[in-house]
Design an enzyme around this catalytic site. Structure first.
Site, mmCIF file in Angstrom:
data_model
loop_
_atom_site.group_PDB
_atom_site.id
_atom_site.type_symbol
_atom_site.label_atom_id
_atom_site.label_comp_id
_atom_site.label_asym_id
_atom_site.label_seq_id
_atom_site.Cartn_x
_atom_site.Cartn_y
_atom_site.Cartn_z
ATOM 1 N N SER A 165 4.472 54.480 -3.539
ATOM 2 C CA SER A 165 4.478 55.894 -3.884
ATOM 3 C C SER A 165 4.363 56.754 -2.620
ATOM 4 O O SER A 165 5.220 56.681 -1.743
ATOM 5 C CB SER A 165 3.361 56.183 -4.889
ATOM 6 O OG SER A 165 3.529 57.437 -5.479
ATOM 7 N N ASP A 286 10.371 54.946 -14.474
ATOM 8 C CA ASP A 286 9.279 55.539 -13.699
ATOM 9 C C ASP A 286 9.029 56.960 -14.203
ATOM 10 O O ASP A 286 9.903 57.821 -14.093
ATOM 11 C CB ASP A 286 9.640 55.558 -12.212
ATOM 12 C CG ASP A 286 8.477 55.967 -11.327
ATOM 13 O OD1 ASP A 286 7.682 56.841 -11.731
ATOM 14 O OD2 ASP A 286 8.364 55.422 -10.214
ATOM 15 N N HIS A 315 5.412 53.518 -12.792
ATOM 16 C CA HIS A 315 5.202 53.985 -11.425
ATOM 17 C C HIS A 315 4.159 53.090 -10.781
ATOM 18 O O HIS A 315 2.989 53.101 -11.165
ATOM 19 C CB HIS A 315 4.735 55.431 -11.423
ATOM 20 C CG HIS A 315 4.615 56.016 -10.055
ATOM 21 N ND1 HIS A 315 5.720 56.387 -9.309
ATOM 22 C CD2 HIS A 315 3.541 56.257 -9.273
ATOM 23 C CE1 HIS A 315 5.328 56.849 -8.145
ATOM 24 N NE2 HIS A 315 4.001 56.773 -8.089
#
Length: 337
Positions: A165, A286, A315
């Site tokens: 991320s 996601d 995610h």
């Protein structure tokens, strides 16, 4: 495990994977991602993995290193004697080195004979950093400091990176900035927020507001704590991550506003320039960084970048049967280098 395959740039299988894996002049394919049936969509993968997956109990050594601006960084070292590879792990927004996806990957790397070191961004290691700055999606200075330390400590070992991320965004900014002038042999970017503004605004919609509240709770706590030492730091009076980046992140780190920050650090705009072997892993479900914003054309035209897109998954969270698919894929990729 990777298996060799005849030359074919794109492979689609029953789980709608997309592969383009050219590693050292070989075409390779991954094992299938078989989603846990109780993970009905991307939110289930994201939330359940976070709630139910516990960090590995593998032993590690907490190390503090000094930065050039007289601050410090906290690192967790999972060292394997005799290892010839070491992987630097980078967590996401308001995460830390003991998050399940970091600690479990570190433990799995160890089981495969690879050392790992997890970096905490400033303020994320359980101890507030000394200086005004925090961290952000385009932070490269602290990453550069850490890599120099790793290079000096583990002379002769090949260095690899895996970013999750925000950590993936920071890593890609570093690779773009330094071109080939860095010690990293290969890298993996998981659940990358390729277009930061779109990702930030997406967090204002529907169930995503739950994630926003979680992020803002700790961000505001840290800001208030740091304002006790630096009372001239910006105030925050918004309710979204975009507001926080506009009022706090951007001015603290030298950007004009949130749009300037997002535009300067969004990796979607420079993926074609990455010169380091890179594996991109992203779920089509996601919820935080929707698949439609992945820069497919830029990835496809960069021979250094390999793409692995899953039909299911969330995610950062990929609950597979058997468990551990994400760790196996990342480790197999690094072993190929």
């Amino acid at each position: 495990m990777f298996t060799e395959k005849s030359a074919l740039p794109v492979v689609r299988n029953r789980n709608d994977f997309i592969y383009r894996l050219s590693v050292k002049d070989k075409d390779l394919i991954f094992e299938n991602f078989d989603s846990a049936p109780w993970c009905l969509n991307g939110h289930f993968h994201t939330v359940l993995c976070s709630l139910l997956f516990q960090p590995s109990e593998a032993g590690y050594e907490r190390i503090e290193i000094e930065t050039p601006d007289s601050d410090f960084l906290q690192l967790d070292l999972y060292e394997i004697p005799g290892s010839t590879k070491i992987v630097l792990l980078l967590h996401g927004l308001e995460g830390h080195s003991r998050r399940y996806y970091i600690a479990r990957l570190a433990a799995y790397l160890n089981r495969r004979g690879i050392s790992a070191i997890a970096m905490n961004y400033r303020s994320c290691g359980g101890k507030m950093n000394r200086n005004r700055k925090f961290y952000h999606s385009g932070e490269t200075d602290d990453l550069h400091t850490t890599l120099k330390w790793v290079q000096n400590r583990f002379t002769g070992q090949s260095i690899h990176m895996a970013g999750f991320s925000l950590g993936a965004s920071s890593m890609l900014n570093y690779l773009n900035k330094y071109g080939t002038r860095h010690p990293v042999n290969s890298a993996a970017a998981i659940s990358t927020p390729f277009e930061l503004k779109k990702g930030s605004l997406n967090l204002e919609k529907g169930f995503n507001r739950v994630y926003t509240r979680q992020f803002l709770t700790t961000l505001i706590q840290k800001l208030n704590q740091k304002k006790e030492r630096f009372p001239d730091l910006p105030d925050f009076n918004g309710s979204t991550l975009y507001n926080f980046d506009d009022q706090v992140t951007a001015p603290i780190h030298g950007f004009e506003d949130a749009d300037d920050y997002y535009g300067s650090c969004s990796s979607a705009f420079f993926m074609h320039r990455i010169q380091t072997p890179l594996l991109v892993i992203h779920s089509k479900e996601d919820p935080l960084c929707p698949f439609r914003w992945v820069p497919h054309k830029e990835i496809a035209r960069n021979s250094k970048v390999n793409a692995c897109f899953t039909k299911k998954g969330g995610h950062v969270g990929f609950w597979s049967l058997p468990p551990g698919w994400l760790n196996r894929v990342i480790t197999d990729y690094f072993l190929a280098y």
